[in-house]
Design a protein around this motif. Structure first.
Motif, mmCIF file in Angstrom:
data_model
loop_
_atom_site.group_PDB
_atom_site.id
_atom_site.type_symbol
_atom_site.label_atom_id
_atom_site.label_comp_id
_atom_site.label_asym_id
_atom_site.label_seq_id
_atom_site.Cartn_x
_atom_site.Cartn_y
_atom_site.Cartn_z
ATOM 1 N N CYS A 1 -15.954 -4.275 -7.326
ATOM 2 C CA CYS A 1 -15.625 -2.907 -7.189
ATOM 3 C C CYS A 1 -14.616 -3.029 -6.199
ATOM 4 O O CYS A 1 -14.204 -3.779 -5.477
ATOM 5 C CB CYS A 1 -16.467 -1.922 -6.578
ATOM 6 S SG CYS A 1 -18.155 -2.053 -7.666
ATOM 7 N N ARG A 2 -13.571 -1.624 -6.279
ATOM 8 C CA ARG A 2 -12.920 -1.706 -5.208
ATOM 9 C C ARG A 2 -12.085 -0.395 -4.901
ATOM 10 O O ARG A 2 -12.291 0.690 -5.522
ATOM 11 C CB ARG A 2 -11.330 -2.481 -5.875
ATOM 12 C CG ARG A 2 -10.706 -1.727 -7.054
ATOM 13 C CD ARG A 2 -9.669 -2.847 -7.657
ATOM 14 N NE ARG A 2 -8.209 -2.658 -7.118
ATOM 15 C CZ ARG A 2 -7.393 -3.861 -7.059
ATOM 16 N NH1 ARG A 2 -7.830 -4.885 -7.692
ATOM 17 N NH2 ARG A 2 -6.137 -3.490 -6.717
ATOM 18 N N PHE A 3 -11.719 -0.283 -3.601
ATOM 19 C CA PHE A 3 -11.056 0.765 -3.304
ATOM 20 C C PHE A 3 -9.512 0.477 -3.086
ATOM 21 O O PHE A 3 -8.980 -0.591 -2.628
ATOM 22 C CB PHE A 3 -11.397 1.585 -1.796
ATOM 23 C CG PHE A 3 -12.814 2.082 -1.719
ATOM 24 C CD1 PHE A 3 -14.061 1.446 -1.185
ATOM 25 C CD2 PHE A 3 -13.023 3.066 -2.486
ATOM 26 C CE1 PHE A 3 -15.188 2.091 -1.300
ATOM 27 C CE2 PHE A 3 -14.452 3.895 -2.447
ATOM 28 C CZ PHE A 3 -15.345 3.220 -1.988
ATOM 29 N N GLU A 4 -8.612 1.509 -3.098
ATOM 30 C CA GLU A 4 -7.216 1.338 -2.842
ATOM 31 C C GLU A 4 -6.589 2.367 -1.964
ATOM 32 O O GLU A 4 -6.908 3.750 -2.393
ATOM 33 C CB GLU A 4 -6.239 1.133 -3.885
ATOM 34 C CG GLU A 4 -6.590 -0.026 -5.094
ATOM 35 C CD GLU A 4 -5.675 0.035 -6.224
ATOM 36 O OE1 GLU A 4 -4.553 0.761 -6.367
ATOM 37 O OE2 GLU A 4 -5.721 -0.917 -7.167
ATOM 38 N N LEU A 5 -6.381 1.970 -0.629
ATOM 39 C CA LEU A 5 -6.198 3.098 0.543
ATOM 40 C C LEU A 5 -4.688 2.972 0.709
ATOM 41 O O LEU A 5 -4.484 1.753 1.422
ATOM 42 C CB LEU A 5 -7.182 2.699 1.546
ATOM 43 C CG LEU A 5 -7.156 3.718 2.841
ATOM 44 C CD1 LEU A 5 -7.186 5.098 2.377
ATOM 45 C CD2 LEU A 5 -8.085 3.146 3.916
ATOM 46 N N PRO A 6 -3.909 4.017 0.591
ATOM 47 C CA PRO A 6 -2.516 3.751 0.699
ATOM 48 C C PRO A 6 -2.459 3.754 2.535
ATOM 49 O O PRO A 6 -3.441 4.613 3.025
ATOM 50 C CB PRO A 6 -1.986 4.901 0.223
ATOM 51 C CG PRO A 6 -2.557 5.375 -0.878
ATOM 52 C CD PRO A 6 -3.868 4.881 -0.453
ATOM 53 N N VAL A 7 -1.710 2.975 3.198
ATOM 54 C CA VAL A 7 -1.557 2.957 4.699
ATOM 55 C C VAL A 7 -1.377 4.261 5.146
ATOM 56 O O VAL A 7 -1.682 4.878 6.111
ATOM 57 C CB VAL A 7 -0.582 2.000 5.133
ATOM 58 C CG1 VAL A 7 -0.539 2.011 6.517
ATOM 59 C CG2 VAL A 7 -1.121 0.538 4.916
ATOM 60 N N ALA A 8 -0.223 4.969 4.472
ATOM 61 C CA ALA A 8 -0.020 6.489 4.582
ATOM 62 C C ALA A 8 -1.034 7.295 4.799
ATOM 63 O O ALA A 8 -0.987 8.421 5.649
ATOM 64 C CB ALA A 8 0.989 6.882 3.620
ATOM 65 N N GLU A 9 -2.366 7.269 4.367
ATOM 66 C CA GLU A 9 -3.436 7.876 4.396
ATOM 67 C C GLU A 9 -4.200 7.829 5.992
ATOM 68 O O GLU A 9 -5.154 8.455 6.095
ATOM 69 C CB GLU A 9 -4.527 7.772 3.248
ATOM 70 C CG GLU A 9 -3.918 8.534 2.023
ATOM 71 C CD GLU A 9 -4.802 8.377 0.839
ATOM 72 O OE1 GLU A 9 -4.226 8.456 -0.314
ATOM 73 O OE2 GLU A 9 -6.257 8.315 1.150
#
Ligand code: GLC
Length: 739
Positions: A695-703
């Motif tokens: 599985c994966r999460f994608e977390l924009p650094v902007a968040e």
């Protein structure tokens, strides 16, 4: 119908049938301006007036002194008021019909705190859509939901109505409800305007005592309390309600920084702002307004468009205009917001409800199934010693407790239009699966009369297992229903303890409106399933979980305390300079004549220690889940990057089940102290027994941005930690840096 109005309707209808299903705003704004130009001051003020159900609503409507009604759900009554407005008032402006449709209309879903426990925005959006279909069929086109108040203190009765303590979860659930209520086309007759409430900070009431003062810094407002409102407004929420409370001495209903600077100028909100029930008039009690006239002046000038039940607007705005205390432009803008909403909803083209179809979709099988699925996903398995659950070997069971067959109370707070006769209770549903012996033991949750307990204990002798349903009557949570202690009321704990003495497997089902302090009850049972007032289909959901037809996946949307004295307590708290380190000396371990500093100086309680009973995001399953191979794609990021988090999730048990995997982040050093953890993502992952999924999460650094010391919304470079786990207290930290 007046000739002029008829022509107007024909014109609008003609225009309407040639425009897209959702009339573009410039078209609507043209109609608004045309209509506004014809209105007298009195008629404008009439639009700003909302009145609750009563005999004389038709008079109010016929005179043009009524912009909206609440608490009418009878379609014939609604049509009567609407006909008075459309056919008798001079301009025939339809009234907007509102209601507190908080977690379902007729088909009642779990209370919002229970919906949050699902961590499943899709099931929550579906629930809101179903609520809209049922409510609009009765003529309701505006609901006072979603309630977005962040709640960190379970003594506050209204934790029942919100999504708990976490801002990220609040955003996901609020947006899901807004989309569900409003649908894709505001003018669709099944579209119901959402109302994000209570703006703002209502859940921070000191002492967890409703309506109490709050002291919230601008930074805390921006980082914790605003985001869900902003996200819902960006998702198209059509209305907003002001809160009863003051924030740092300013009642929200008279706070122009909130209602104008933030809401209109900074966020660009073009929807409509309504007060809470008489919250304008209550500024007198606050000591902020001298009298009703002054409260109307303060509310209108702060940016309120519509007055719910203070009658200060209808009684005093004309004088205030004549005295120059309110500008006509302010009134025009308020009326624009109201008319725009009515045009968006298509009320001018379709003001009436089809009375013959009002109940056509009510309790439709697909509605009941959706409510049951939501109740299944909202239940939290807190304990399951010796894997007592699911009860697969039991044939004959005792079902007992005051919440076992509580058709009214199972619906929970704000279930105005739910009909208890349709409620399926745990007793009813379990009878389809087991040979059930029923002994209530107690007759209601506050019952202190123990006379029924011996019969329950005797009945336990002849069964394979005991299911004890305890908790709270609906009235014990919700508005103005706060508690200073959170233990099970009445003799419920005694009932559990007496049954435990029988040596039979004891399954406790808690049906309540808030996280109660149930540590002592956990010690007296094998398993505990926590179900925040699960609504119409709660019994079937609980039976599915007890039999194993369904597997619990719910997670705590609020921290569960060991004692009410720990409140307020929330997982995403800032770190203190003297954090507890787990070595604290507890009350009964303190030596006599202990020296002043001998116990150490860290942040904890001598009696309960530091930690909660259960952390945020916690919930067991009938299987086990293992997280492994958790990696991030880099160790250094810049602001424009997206952090790719990968992990393997294994169902290491024997039953297929769903896990809510959670992503947390910590900003180790900031220009202001930062929370020890913040939820930044979650996903429901279904795994067959033995299956592993990558599985994966994608977390924009902007968040990772937050409002910092200089009140700038920025990502501050520095060191961070990240976790992927099944709750907020588990997992190993991964380090990364933002350059
Ligand atoms: C109540 C509540 C608010 C509700 C309104 C209308 O006092 O505070 O949430 O929507 O009045 O019933």
């Amino acid at each position: 119908m007046k000739l002029k109005h008829l022509l107007l309707c024909c014109l609008f209808a003609a225009v309407g049938c040639t425009t897209a299903t959702t009339t573009p705003d410039n078209e609507i704004d043209r109609k608004v301006e045309e209509l506004l130009a014809q209105m007298t001051l009195r008629e404008k003020i009439g639009q700003m007036n909302q009145v609750s159900g009563g005999a004389n609503l038709c008079d109010w409507a016929a005179s043009g002194d009524l912009g909206s009604i609440l608490n009418c759900v009878d379609p014939a009554e609604i049509n009567a008021v609407q006909r008075a407005a459309v056919e008798q008032s001079r301009l025939g402006i339809p009234v907007l019909v509102s209601r507190d449709v908080i977690h379902g209309f007729r088909t009642i879903f779990p209370i919002p705190l229970g919906m949050a426990a699902t961590f499943d925005p899709a099931v929550v959006e579906q629930g809101a859509r179903i609520a809209a279909v049922e409510a609009t069929a009765s003529g309701v086109r505006w609901t006072f939901s979603p309630m977005l108040d962040i709640a960190r203190d379970p003594r506050w009765g209204r934790v029942a109505e919100g999504s708990g303590e976490d801002t990220y979860l609040d955003v996901q659930m609020g947006v899901a409800m807004v989309k569900g209520y409003q649908g894709d086309d505001y003018a669709d007759p099944t579209s119901m305007a959402a109302c994000v409430k209570h703006f703002v900070g209502y859940g921070a009431a000191e002492g967890g005592r409703d309506y109490n003062t709050t002291m919230i810094s601008e930074r805390a407002l921006r980082n914790v309390y605003f985001p869900a409102f902003k996200a819902c407004i960006d998702a198209g929420a059509l209305t907003l309600m002001t809160s009863f409370n003051d924030v740092d001495g300013l009642p929200s209903t008279g706070n122009s920084w909130l209602l104008d600077d933030i809401l209109r100028k900074e966020w660009g909100f073009d929807g409509m702002v309504v007060t809470d029930w008489n919250s304008a008039g209550e500024m007198i009690a606050h000591g902020y307004a001298e009298d009703l006239k002054h409260s109307a002046e303060l509310a209108v000038n702060a940016g309120v468009d519509m007055d719910m039940m203070s009658f200060g607007f209808i009684e005093h705005i004309e004088e205030l205009i004549n005295e120059g205390k309110i500008e006509m432009q302010t009134i025009d803008n308020a009326v624009r917001n109201i008319l725009r909403l009515k045009f968006r909803l298509g009320l001018f083209e379709n003001p009436y409800v089809d009375e013959a179809k009002a109940r056509e979709k009510v309790y439709a099988p697909e509605h009941l199934e959706a409510a049951k699925q939501c109740a299944v996903e909202s239940a939290i398995l807190l304990q399951n010693n010796n894997n007592v659950l699911p009860l697969t070997d039991a044939k004959r069971i005792l079902v007992t407790g005051p919440m076992a067959n509580a058709q009214f109370d199972q619906l929970g707070t704000w279930a105005f239009d739910g009909e208890e006769a349709y409620t399926v209770t745990p007793l009813m549903a379990l009878r389809d699966d087991y040979d059930v012996v029923y002994e209530p033991g107690l007759t209601y949750s506050r019952d202190t009369n123990k006379a029924g307990i011996p019969a329950a204990v005797r009945a336990a002798a002849g069964v394979d297992a005991v299911v004890v349903c305890v908790g709270e009557e609906a009235i014990l949570s919700g508005e103005a229903h706060c508690l200073s202690q959170l233990n099970l009321q009445g003799a419920q704990s005694e009932l559990i303890a007496e049954l435990n003495k029988t040596g039979k497997p004891i399954v406790v089902v808690v049906i309540a409106g808030r996280p109660l302090t149930i540590e002592r009850d956990l010690a007296e049972c094998d398993a505990m399933l926590y179900s925040f007032h699960p609504g119409t289909m709660g019994g079937e959901a609980i039976a599915d979980l007890i039999t194993g037809r369904a597997v619990p996946s719910g997670k705590t949307p609020m921290t569960f305390l060991r004692d009410a004295g720990q409140a307020p307590f929330y997982y995403n708290h800032p770190m203190t300079g003297r954090p507890n380190n787990g070595t604290e000396t507890l009350l009964n371990d303190i030596p006599l004549k202990a020296g002043q500093t001998s116990l150490g100086c860290t942040s904890y309680y001598l009696d309960t220690g530091y930690g909660p009973l259960f952390p945020f995001g916690y919930g067991l399953s009938y299987t086990t889940f293992d997280y492994s191979c958790i990696t991030i794609d880099k160790t250094e990021y810049t602001e424009g990057d997206v952090i790719v988090v990968e992990y393997d999730l294994t169902n290491s048990g024997k039953v297929d089940a769903t896990e809510v995997a959670q992503l947390y982040v910590r900003d180790l050093v900031g220009s202001v102290v930062r929370p020890v953890k913040e939820l930044k993502g979650f996903e429901r992952v279904y795994l067959k027994a033995g299956e592993t999924k990558h599985c994966r999460f994608e977390l924009p650094v902007a968040e990772l941005a937050f409002w910092n010391r200089d009140m700038e919304y920025v990502v501050e470079p520095g060191k961070f930690q990240l976790w992927v786990a099944g709750d907020s207290a588990s997992g190993e930290a991964l380090a990364f840096e933002v350059k």
